[in-house]
Design an enzyme around this catalytic site. Structure first.
Site, short mmCIF file in Angstrom:
data_model
loop_
_atom_site.label_atom_id
_atom_site.label_comp_id
_atom_site.label_asym_id
_atom_site.label_seq_id
_atom_site.Cartn_x
_atom_site.Cartn_y
_atom_site.Cartn_z
N TYR A 1 -1.60 -0.78 10.63
CA TYR A 1 -1.85 -1.18 9.00
C TYR A 1 -0.56 -0.87 8.25
O TYR A 1 0.00 -1.66 7.30
CB TYR A 1 -3.23 -0.40 8.29
CG TYR A 1 -3.46 -0.55 6.66
CD1 TYR A 1 -4.01 -1.83 6.42
CD2 TYR A 1 -3.07 0.29 5.90
CE1 TYR A 1 -4.15 -2.14 5.04
CE2 TYR A 1 -3.41 0.09 4.54
CZ TYR A 1 -3.77 -1.07 4.30
OH TYR A 1 -4.06 -1.40 2.78
N SER B 1 0.81 -0.98 0.26
CA SER B 1 -0.03 -0.04 -0.09
C SER B 1 0.90 1.26 -0.11
O SER B 1 1.96 1.17 0.55
CB SER B 1 -0.66 0.19 1.25
OG SER B 1 -1.36 1.32 1.64
#
Ligand code: NDP
Length: 247
Positions: free
Chosen positions: A154, A141
């Site tokens: 995350y 990401s």
């Protein structure tokens, strides 16, 4: 440069980036093997691919369970005769401020986003090492290359897989096993990912961002397609994919 007949295992194939990639790759002649937890979704996606003349198999898979990944790779061998690519794509994103101490969410992200990738790699490594050929693609990401408020854990899982992927690449060079590695760093992509957010404020902020700038998962699928299509001696190993409108 072709992906025709490549055998590609995809985790997180029941929606979003995984689904879009499965459909695009299959339309270009890849044999896709779909894994995720929602059986009906997988069944329908495989049926859609087959109705378009493509080849697909699926198996209910929880990436937190090493045996499930081994079984998914085994399905690729049984259904199509081998494995060329694993796309470690399954993930969840329950973002929240660290001070909220959503420790169950933290552990779930470590289990799916980090251990899930390790489990996928462990499942293919014996075959890739033995055949001296293989490609590992992992969805990290933009939160794996820079820090964002709310993405403490995350981002930690996504930074971790970035390092893991790069070391696979370096060790493959050293061990001469010809394993190609591709890490993906998408920004806002409109999928079902925001459904995993349990913190109301984080969800509100993310919804606003994604509504304003989010782009379709086909954007990432096209990059996956490109990476697989490269000749065996070409390793395109990192891609960042931003919506043009996202800062
Ligand atoms: P989706 O929620 O649409 O897809 C996530 C997929 O992961 C689903 O197929 C889901 O299937 C699967 N999954 C979740 N938990 C598990 C599990 N334990 N075992 C197996 N499969 C699991 O979101 P995206 O397509 O956006 O997400 C794909 C990847 O992209 C993720 O790794 C995410 O972190 C990453 N990413 C997404 C961005 C975005 O903006 N959308 C940006 C950057 C990265 P099921 O529930 O059926 O198991």
């Amino acid at each position: 440069m072709t992906i025709e007949n490549k055998i590609v295992v995809i985790t997180g194939a029941s929606s979003g980036i995984g689904e879009a990639s499965a459909k695009l790759l299959a339309s270009h002649g890849a044999k896709v093997v779909l894994g995720a937890r929602r059986k009906e979704r997988l069944e329908n996606i495989a049926a859609d691919i087959q109705a378009q003349g493509g080849q697909a198999a699926y198996r209910v898979t929880d990436v937190t369970k090493p045996a499930d990944l081994i079984a998914l790779v085994e399905l690729a061998k049984q259904a199509f005769g081998g494995i060329d690519v694993i796309f470690n794509n399954a993930g969840i994103m329950p973002t929240s401020p660290i001070s909220a101490l959503k420790i169950d969410d933290w552990n779930a992200m470590i289990d799916v986003n980090l251990k899930g990738v390790l489990n996928g790699v462990a499942a293919v490594m014996p075959s890739f090492t033995q055949q001296k050929h293989g490609q590992i693609i992992t969805t990290s990401s933009v939160a794996g290359i820079k820090s964002f408020i709310g993405s403490g854990v995350y981002g930690a899982t996504k930074f971790a897989v970035r390092n893991f992927m790069e070391v696979i690449r370096m060790e493959s060079v050293k061990e001469q096993t010809n394993i190609r590695t591709t890490s993906l760093y998408p920004a806002a992509i409109n999928t079902e990912l925001l459904n995993t957010i349990t913190d109301a404020n984080s969800l509100k902020g993310m919804n606003a961002l994604y509504e304003a700038v989010g782009i379709s998962p086909e954007a990432v699928a096209r990059v996956v397609d490109f990476a697989i299509a490269q000749p065996d001696d070409v390793n395109v190993n990192e891609f960042t994919i931003y919506p043009t409108a996202q800062a």
